[in-house]
Design an enzyme around this catalytic site. Sequence first.
Site, PDB file in Angstrom:
ATOM      1  N   ARG A  25       0.828  -1.216   0.000  1.00 55.26           N
ATOM      2  CA  ARG A  25       0.000   0.000   0.000  1.00 55.26           C
ATOM      3  C   ARG A  25       0.859   1.261   0.000  1.00 55.26           C
ATOM      4  NH1 ARG A  25      -3.535  -0.257   5.000  1.00 55.26           N
ATOM      5  NH2 ARG A  25      -1.633  -1.225   5.759  1.00 55.26           N
ATOM      6  N   ASN A  43      -6.096  -2.507   2.208  1.00 54.01           N
ATOM      7  CA  ASN A  43      -6.086  -3.959   2.295  1.00 54.01           C
ATOM      8  C   ASN A  43      -7.514  -4.471   2.368  1.00 54.01           C
ATOM      9  OD1 ASN A  43      -3.291  -4.261   2.347  1.00 54.01           O
ATOM     10  ND2 ASN A  43      -3.168  -4.261   4.567  1.00 54.01           N
TER      11      ASN A  43
END
Length: 95
Positions: A25, A43
């Site tokens: 990320r 996520n």
Amino acid sequence: MTQKEKNETCIHATVSGKVQGVFFRESVRKKAEELQLTGWVKNLSHGDVELVACGERDSIMILTEWLWEGPPQAAVSNVNWEEIVVEDYSDFRVR
């Protein structure tokens, strides 16, 4: 519609594989900022990463290619993405 608006797009993408716990990320956020894109990345509970990215079409295409690589620790097995209605984000965030 201006030429700039014609050249802008947004995508919704899901990335599968070993993409959690490997700075995926944060790496997406950095790459998106480098490409001057806006949007978000997060996520998912089943192990994938989901993102929305908006900006110039060429930069979006660079990002979609980069998603197959990700950071060095990642092992991407699949990337699914589609163009969506252009949204207005002020920056790119990890959610």
